[in-house]
Structures are given as structure tokens and as C-alpha cells.
Design an enzyme around this catalytic site. Sequence first.
Site, PDB file in Angstrom:
ATOM      1  N   ASN A 175      -8.444   0.977 -20.103  1.00  0.00           N
ATOM      2  CA  ASN A 175      -8.158   2.418 -20.014  1.00  0.00           C
ATOM      3  C   ASN A 175      -6.765   2.690 -19.442  1.00  0.00           C
ATOM      4  OD1 ASN A 175      -8.509   1.823 -17.336  1.00  0.00           O
ATOM      5  ND2 ASN A 175     -10.238   3.204 -16.991  1.00  0.00           N
ATOM      6  N   LEU A 176      -5.998   1.642 -19.208  1.00  0.00           N
ATOM      7  CA  LEU A 176      -4.592   1.730 -18.775  1.00  0.00           C
ATOM      8  C   LEU A 176      -4.430   2.410 -17.415  1.00  0.00           C
ATOM      9  CD1 LEU A 176      -2.922   2.619 -22.235  1.00  0.00           C
ATOM     10  CD2 LEU A 176      -3.306   0.347 -21.253  1.00  0.00           C
ATOM     11  N   LYS A 232      -8.690  -2.924  -7.863  1.00  0.00           N
ATOM     12  CA  LYS A 232      -8.561  -4.112  -7.014  1.00  0.00           C
ATOM     13  C   LYS A 232      -7.796  -3.908  -5.699  1.00  0.00           C
ATOM     14  CE  LYS A 232      -4.272  -5.781  -9.065  1.00  0.00           C
ATOM     15  NZ  LYS A 232      -3.449  -6.896  -9.401  1.00  0.00           N
ATOM     16  N   SER A 267     -13.717 -13.127  -6.786  1.00  0.00           N
ATOM     17  CA  SER A 267     -12.574 -13.299  -5.904  1.00  0.00           C
ATOM     18  C   SER A 267     -12.957 -14.160  -4.705  1.00  0.00           C
ATOM     19  CB  SER A 267     -12.132 -11.918  -5.407  1.00  0.00           C
ATOM     20  OG  SER A 267     -11.227 -12.047  -4.342  1.00  0.00           O
ATOM     21  N   TYR A 326     -14.067  -3.084  -1.920  1.00  0.00           N
ATOM     22  CA  TYR A 326     -13.615  -3.876  -3.077  1.00  0.00           C
ATOM     23  C   TYR A 326     -14.357  -5.212  -3.118  1.00  0.00           C
ATOM     24  CZ  TYR A 326     -10.914  -7.310  -5.624  1.00  0.00           C
ATOM     25  OH  TYR A 326     -10.562  -8.346  -6.457  1.00  0.00           O
ATOM     26  N   LYS A 384     -17.434  -7.079  -5.793  1.00  0.00           N
ATOM     27  CA  LYS A 384     -17.425  -8.422  -6.398  1.00  0.00           C
ATOM     28  C   LYS A 384     -18.712  -9.171  -6.063  1.00  0.00           C
ATOM     29  CE  LYS A 384     -13.470  -8.074  -8.379  1.00  0.00           C
ATOM     30  NZ  LYS A 384     -13.456  -7.887  -9.830  1.00  0.00           N
ATOM     31  N   TYR A 425     -11.191 -16.230  -7.902  1.00  0.00           N
ATOM     32  CA  TYR A 425      -9.742 -16.476  -7.869  1.00  0.00           C
ATOM     33  C   TYR A 425      -9.252 -16.513  -6.430  1.00  0.00           C
ATOM     34  CZ  TYR A 425     -10.231 -14.114 -12.455  1.00  0.00           C
ATOM     35  OH  TYR A 425     -10.628 -13.701 -13.694  1.00  0.00           O
ATOM     36  N   ARG A 442      -2.386 -19.218   2.538  1.00  0.00           N
ATOM     37  CA  ARG A 442      -3.194 -18.878   1.359  1.00  0.00           C
ATOM     38  C   ARG A 442      -2.991 -19.910   0.255  1.00  0.00           C
ATOM     39  NH1 ARG A 442      -4.567 -15.953   4.761  1.00  0.00           N
ATOM     40  NH2 ARG A 442      -4.915 -13.700   4.721  1.00  0.00           N
ATOM     41  N   ARG A 451      -2.154  -7.834  10.222  1.00  0.00           N
ATOM     42  CA  ARG A 451      -2.762  -6.788   9.389  1.00  0.00           C
ATOM     43  C   ARG A 451      -4.268  -6.818   9.637  1.00  0.00           C
ATOM     44  NH1 ARG A 451      -1.872  -7.106   2.908  1.00  0.00           N
ATOM     45  NH2 ARG A 451      -3.031  -9.044   3.199  1.00  0.00           N
TER      46      ARG A 451
HETATM   47  P1  NAD Z   1      -5.000  -5.426 -12.988  1.00  0.00           P
HETATM   48  O1  NAD Z   1      -5.187  -4.132 -12.283  1.00  0.00           O
HETATM   49  O2  NAD Z   1      -3.642  -5.834 -13.387  1.00  0.00           O
HETATM   50  O3  NAD Z   1      -5.943  -5.481 -14.278  1.00  0.00           O
HETATM   51  C1  NAD Z   1      -7.186  -4.789 -14.365  1.00  0.00           C
HETATM   52  C2  NAD Z   1      -7.157  -3.978 -15.653  1.00  0.00           C
HETATM   53  O4  NAD Z   1      -8.415  -3.291 -15.786  1.00  0.00           O
HETATM   54  C3  NAD Z   1      -6.063  -2.932 -15.668  1.00  0.00           C
HETATM   55  O5  NAD Z   1      -5.304  -3.079 -16.858  1.00  0.00           O
HETATM   56  C4  NAD Z   1      -6.823  -1.592 -15.649  1.00  0.00           C
HETATM   57  O6  NAD Z   1      -6.123  -0.616 -16.395  1.00  0.00           O
HETATM   58  C5  NAD Z   1      -8.148  -1.977 -16.260  1.00  0.00           C
HETATM   59  N1  NAD Z   1      -9.318  -1.179 -15.873  1.00  0.00           N
HETATM   60  C6  NAD Z   1      -9.744  -0.868 -14.621  1.00  0.00           C
HETATM   61  N2  NAD Z   1     -10.894  -0.172 -14.698  1.00  0.00           N
HETATM   62  C7  NAD Z   1     -11.195  -0.039 -16.015  1.00  0.00           C
HETATM   63  C8  NAD Z   1     -12.270   0.579 -16.733  1.00  0.00           C
HETATM   64  N3  NAD Z   1     -13.269   1.193 -16.102  1.00  0.00           N
HETATM   65  N4  NAD Z   1     -12.255   0.518 -18.085  1.00  0.00           N
HETATM   66  C9  NAD Z   1     -11.235  -0.117 -18.742  1.00  0.00           C
HETATM   67  N5  NAD Z   1     -10.211  -0.704 -18.121  1.00  0.00           N
HETATM   68  C10 NAD Z   1     -10.205  -0.671 -16.767  1.00  0.00           C
HETATM   69  O7  NAD Z   1      -5.671  -6.554 -12.050  1.00  0.00           O
HETATM   70  P2  NAD Z   1      -5.614  -8.126 -12.173  1.00  0.00           P
HETATM   71  O8  NAD Z   1      -4.835  -8.627 -11.018  1.00  0.00           O
HETATM   72  O9  NAD Z   1      -5.251  -8.531 -13.537  1.00  0.00           O
HETATM   73  O10 NAD Z   1      -7.128  -8.463 -11.877  1.00  0.00           O
HETATM   74  C11 NAD Z   1      -8.083  -8.628 -12.906  1.00  0.00           C
HETATM   75  C12 NAD Z   1      -9.459  -8.814 -12.295  1.00  0.00           C
HETATM   76  O11 NAD Z   1      -9.412  -9.924 -11.398  1.00  0.00           O
HETATM   77  C13 NAD Z   1      -9.932  -7.629 -11.461  1.00  0.00           C
HETATM   78  O12 NAD Z   1     -11.320  -7.475 -11.647  1.00  0.00           O
HETATM   79  C14 NAD Z   1      -9.632  -8.046 -10.046  1.00  0.00           C
HETATM   80  O13 NAD Z   1     -10.487  -7.440  -9.113  1.00  0.00           O
HETATM   81  C15 NAD Z   1      -9.889  -9.540 -10.119  1.00  0.00           C
HETATM   82  N6  NAD Z   1      -9.146 -10.290  -9.088  1.00  0.00           N
HETATM   83  C16 NAD Z   1      -7.795 -10.158  -8.984  1.00  0.00           C
HETATM   84  C17 NAD Z   1      -7.103 -10.859  -7.999  1.00  0.00           C
HETATM   85  C18 NAD Z   1      -5.614 -10.713  -7.829  1.00  0.00           C
HETATM   86  O14 NAD Z   1      -5.113 -11.105  -6.773  1.00  0.00           O
HETATM   87  N7  NAD Z   1      -4.888 -10.203  -8.791  1.00  0.00           N
HETATM   88  C19 NAD Z   1      -7.807 -11.711  -7.126  1.00  0.00           C
HETATM   89  C20 NAD Z   1      -9.190 -11.840  -7.275  1.00  0.00           C
HETATM   90  C21 NAD Z   1      -9.845 -11.125  -8.265  1.00  0.00           C
HETATM   91  C1  UD1 Z   2      -5.567 -10.131  -0.870  1.00  0.00           C
HETATM   92  C2  UD1 Z   2      -6.724  -9.184  -0.831  1.00  0.00           C
HETATM   93  C3  UD1 Z   2      -8.010  -9.934  -1.132  1.00  0.00           C
HETATM   94  C4  UD1 Z   2      -7.902 -10.706  -2.429  1.00  0.00           C
HETATM   95  C5  UD1 Z   2      -6.730 -11.655  -2.318  1.00  0.00           C
HETATM   96  C6  UD1 Z   2      -6.517 -12.451  -3.578  1.00  0.00           C
HETATM   97  C7  UD1 Z   2      -5.957  -7.534   0.795  1.00  0.00           C
HETATM   98  C8  UD1 Z   2      -6.123  -7.000   2.174  1.00  0.00           C
HETATM   99  N1  UD1 Z   2      -6.760  -8.560   0.476  1.00  0.00           N
HETATM  100  O1  UD1 Z   2      -5.676 -10.938   0.253  1.00  0.00           O
HETATM  101  O2  UD1 Z   2      -9.090  -9.053  -1.217  1.00  0.00           O
HETATM  102  O3  UD1 Z   2      -9.078 -11.441  -2.657  1.00  0.00           O
HETATM  103  O4  UD1 Z   2      -5.544 -10.877  -2.074  1.00  0.00           O
HETATM  104  O5  UD1 Z   2      -5.898 -11.699  -4.521  1.00  0.00           O
HETATM  105  O6  UD1 Z   2      -5.183  -7.026  -0.012  1.00  0.00           O
HETATM  106  N2  UD1 Z   2       1.497 -10.672   4.029  1.00  0.00           N
HETATM  107  C9  UD1 Z   2       2.585 -10.359   4.812  1.00  0.00           C
HETATM  108  N3  UD1 Z   2       3.329  -9.260   4.477  1.00  0.00           N
HETATM  109  C10 UD1 Z   2       3.023  -8.462   3.399  1.00  0.00           C
HETATM  110  C11 UD1 Z   2       1.904  -8.799   2.604  1.00  0.00           C
HETATM  111  C12 UD1 Z   2       1.160  -9.906   2.958  1.00  0.00           C
HETATM  112  O7  UD1 Z   2       2.887 -11.051   5.787  1.00  0.00           O
HETATM  113  O8  UD1 Z   2       3.732  -7.477   3.162  1.00  0.00           O
HETATM  114  C13 UD1 Z   2       0.707 -11.873   4.360  1.00  0.00           C
HETATM  115  C14 UD1 Z   2      -0.751 -11.607   4.678  1.00  0.00           C
HETATM  116  O9  UD1 Z   2      -0.934 -11.334   6.027  1.00  0.00           O
HETATM  117  C15 UD1 Z   2      -1.393 -12.931   4.221  1.00  0.00           C
HETATM  118  C16 UD1 Z   2      -0.512 -13.393   3.063  1.00  0.00           C
HETATM  119  O10 UD1 Z   2       0.726 -12.703   3.221  1.00  0.00           O
HETATM  120  O11 UD1 Z   2      -1.327 -13.878   5.257  1.00  0.00           O
HETATM  121  C17 UD1 Z   2      -1.078 -13.066   1.690  1.00  0.00           C
HETATM  122  O12 UD1 Z   2      -1.400 -11.682   1.642  1.00  0.00           O
HETATM  123  P1  UD1 Z   2      -1.899 -10.978   0.289  1.00  0.00           P
HETATM  124  O13 UD1 Z   2      -0.963 -11.297  -0.802  1.00  0.00           O
HETATM  125  O14 UD1 Z   2      -2.144  -9.539   0.598  1.00  0.00           O
HETATM  126  O15 UD1 Z   2      -3.269 -11.740  -0.060  1.00  0.00           O
HETATM  127  P2  UD1 Z   2      -4.605 -11.905   0.803  1.00  0.00           P
HETATM  128  O16 UD1 Z   2      -4.410 -11.510   2.208  1.00  0.00           O
HETATM  129  O17 UD1 Z   2      -5.083 -13.285   0.561  1.00  0.00           O
END
Ligand code: NAD
Ligand code: UD1
Length: 333
Positions: free
Chosen positions: A32-33, A84, A124, A148, A152, A176, A230, A291
Site C-alpha cells: 500500500n506504499l 516497524k 524479528s 511492535y 511479531k 531477522y 548488534r 536509549r
Molecule cells: P519496510 O517498511 O521497508 O517494508 C514494509 C512494507 O510493507 C512497506 O513497503 C509498506 O508500505 C508495506 N505495508 C505496511 N503495511 C501494509 C499493509 N497493511 N498492506 C500493504 N502493504 C503494507 O520494512 P522492512 O525493513 O523491509 O521490513 C519488512 C518486514 O520485516 C516488516 O514486517 C518488519 O517488521 C520486519 N523486520 C524488519 C527489520 C528491520 O530492521 N528492517 C527487523 C526485523 C523485522
Molecule cells: C532495532 C529495533 C528492534 C528491531 C531491531 C532490528 C528499536 C528501539 N528497536 O533495535 O525492535 O528488532 O532494530 O531491526 O528501534 N544507536 C545509537 N545511535 C542511534 C541509533 C542507534 O547509538 O542514533 C545504537 C543503539 O543504542 C544500539 C545500536 O546502535 O546499540 C543499534 O540500534 P538500532 O539500529 O536502533 O537497532 P536495535 O537497537 O537492535
Amino acid sequence: MKILVTGGTGYIGSHTCVELLENGYEVVIVDNLVNSKREVVDYIKEITNKDVTFYEGDVCDKELMRKIFKENAIDAVIHFAGLKAVGESVQKPLMYYRNNIDSTLTLCEVMDEVGCRKIVFSSSATVYGSPKSLPIKEDFPLSTTNPYGSTKLYIEGILRDLYTSNNDWSIALLRYFNPIGAHKSGLIGENPNDIPNNLMPYIVKVATKELEILSVYGNDYDTKDGTGVRDYIHVVDLAKAHVKAIEKVLKDRGVDAYNLGTGHGYSVLEIVETFKRVNNIDVPYKIVGRRPGDIAACYADPSYAKEKLGWEAEKEIDEMCKDSYNFVKQHKG
Ligand code: NAD
Ligand code: UD1
């Protein structure tokens, strides 16, 4: 084989579409962008030189989902669609529960109706809460600290219940760790419009001078240099794991969870120093307080994914830092 990719124009979804297409799968995207752009569809086509079917719409829209399954003979689904942002989920929990859980229920109901019962779900590492020891294995206790993360964990439970109710389902729960990096082409990657919460997007915006200085959240953790540790994983490695997970759900029934990480932990300062070195650019930073909600260290034991999916991460931290910057340089302005 035709794969429906929900959230396929997003960060991880778009890289996964590329890997699927390059491995001979056909791809249908629904998005849905809300957090991505339509032109990503064109970039996916440009990178792979293959066609993609795109539906703009909400996965919570049951009639749309029925239409997609009617118009396409879908063999399996990868469900990325979801919101997310951890902080936003604390402010707007109902929006997160509605979107993330409703989309999953609607999707699974329609899959059940049409008899397509093979799904790969984006979970996640956040489901491990504050782990008691490291590295994290899949059988560690699960808990969450924000809405959030709870979506999950609840969805993992819903999908497990679904398998219990009907053993015809085939479900992979992918947990992930911290995806960073971007496709080599520089066409797809992650570049949030808002001020980023996550480390790498923030570093990149400091490097491009869109933001002034990085705040390092605490240097008094019990880690190698006191800053948070991390498990950063290249998004292309992560995308490749989805191809392996799809192979698995197409072949075997059951429900199982897999850690997708490298198994290596890097501190915030290590990431900053690596980014500066490989891109030859300054990233000014200051140490500030911790944080709220952050944990000291988090990294995976990825051996189960290697054993069961035949997948392991290959790309190193230098490449991750280089590719993150390369994407944003190309997409600035
Ligand atoms: P993203 O926001 O880039 O991608 C998610 C996409 O889903 C977006 O394009 C958004 O437009 C679309 N979307 C959201 N709700 C929708 C709906 N109801 N219908 C249709 N489209 C919808 O995020 P991402 O980083 O690519 O993450 C993808 C998935 O992985 C998510 O479920 C996120 O929670 C999970 N995840 C991401 C991370 C991370 O760090 N990026 C870590 C762990 C899990
Ligand atoms: C984030 C998400 C978590 C998700 C994970 C993987 C938050 C609070 N949590 O956690 O739910 O599962 O990503 O995608 O967003 N940091 C700084 N300065 C900044 C940003 C981050 O020092 O401006 C530090 C943080 O304290 C941490 C590390 O960088 O130690 C990574 O942070 P971030 O990228 O936000 O990931 P997570 O904390 O792992």
C-alpha cells in the site's frame, strides 16, 4: 513457481524480489506504499530484466486479496507487509496491532480459502527481549517490550496455532537481526524520509550532512568498548535466506523459526569507524545517555538456519557499510 510478496516494495521485500526473480521465481507484489515508493517496482525490473506484477493496496483488504489469488496461481507467500517503528508503536499501539495482525489474519484466511498454505513470515530478533546469554538460539525464552515486538510474537503464535489446526500448513518464521546495506546497483536500499531511529540510516544521514551529528546511546554497557553490540547482516544475504525458506516451505510441511544473523556482534563505535574508513568520510559523533529499552548486546547463533535451510550469511561488515552509503549517495535529493 509464483510467489506473492506482501510489502514487496519495502527495504527487505524489494531485495528479496530481486533474489526470487534471479532464481527463476515469478513475483507478484502487494504493497500500500505507506513506507515505500512505487518506482521500486521499476528498479526491481531494471535490476533483474524480468517482469513483476504489482498491486497497490492494503493486505487488510480481503476483497483485494481474494482478487490477487484469483488472478494469479500463487504457490507460496512471503509476508513482509507491516509497520516497524518501535517508538511509533508505543505512541500508537492500536494502529500497530490493527495493521500488523489484521493483515496477517486477512492474508491467512484468504490463503486457507484458496488452499495455498505455504508462508514465510518476517519476524524479528526483538521477540527474544533481553536475552540471558549469547549467542541467541531459537529455543531461548520469548518476550517483548513494545507493541511492535508484541505484534511479531503474537503473529508467530497465530501461525503456530494455524499449523496445529491443519497440518497441511507450511510456515517459516524468520527472525531477522539487524539488516543494513543495499543492492550493489544502488537502485534499491533504505532511506527513510523521517529522522531515522536505527543506527545505519542515521550514520548515513550524518555522512551526507543531512544530519549534524550522531548520538551514540551510551558507552557504559558491559561490552567490548561500552557501546551497544548488534548482529548486522547485509540485506542481500537476508534476501537470499528467503529464497531458501521458500524452497523449504514448498517442500516440507510444518512450522519452524530460524535466526537470520551472521553470528558476529559489532559495537556502535566499530560500525562508525568501519563506515568512516571504507567510505573515506567523516561521521562526527557524541556520547549521550542510554536509549530507554535498549539492550547491551544481541547476536545470533545462526547454525539452525544453516542446518535446515542450507543458508548462511556471506557478506562482511566493510561491504555492508560501503553499500549503505553507495545507495544513499545515488538517491540524495
Ligand atoms: P519496510 O517498511 O521497508 O517494508 C514494509 C512494507 O510493507 C512497506 O513497503 C509498506 O508500505 C508495506 N505495508 C505496511 N503495511 C501494509 C499493509 N497493511 N498492506 C500493504 N502493504 C503494507 O520494512 P522492512 O525493513 O523491509 O521490513 C519488512 C518486514 O520485516 C516488516 O514486517 C518488519 O517488521 C520486519 N523486520 C524488519 C527489520 C528491520 O530492521 N528492517 C527487523 C526485523 C523485522
Ligand atoms: C532495532 C529495533 C528492534 C528491531 C531491531 C532490528 C528499536 C528501539 N528497536 O533495535 O525492535 O528488532 O532494530 O531491526 O528501534 N544507536 C545509537 N545511535 C542511534 C541509533 C542507534 O547509538 O542514533 C545504537 C543503539 O543504542 C544500539 C545500536 O546502535 O546499540 C543499534 O540500534 P538500532 O539500529 O536502533 O537497532 P536495535 O537497537 O537492535
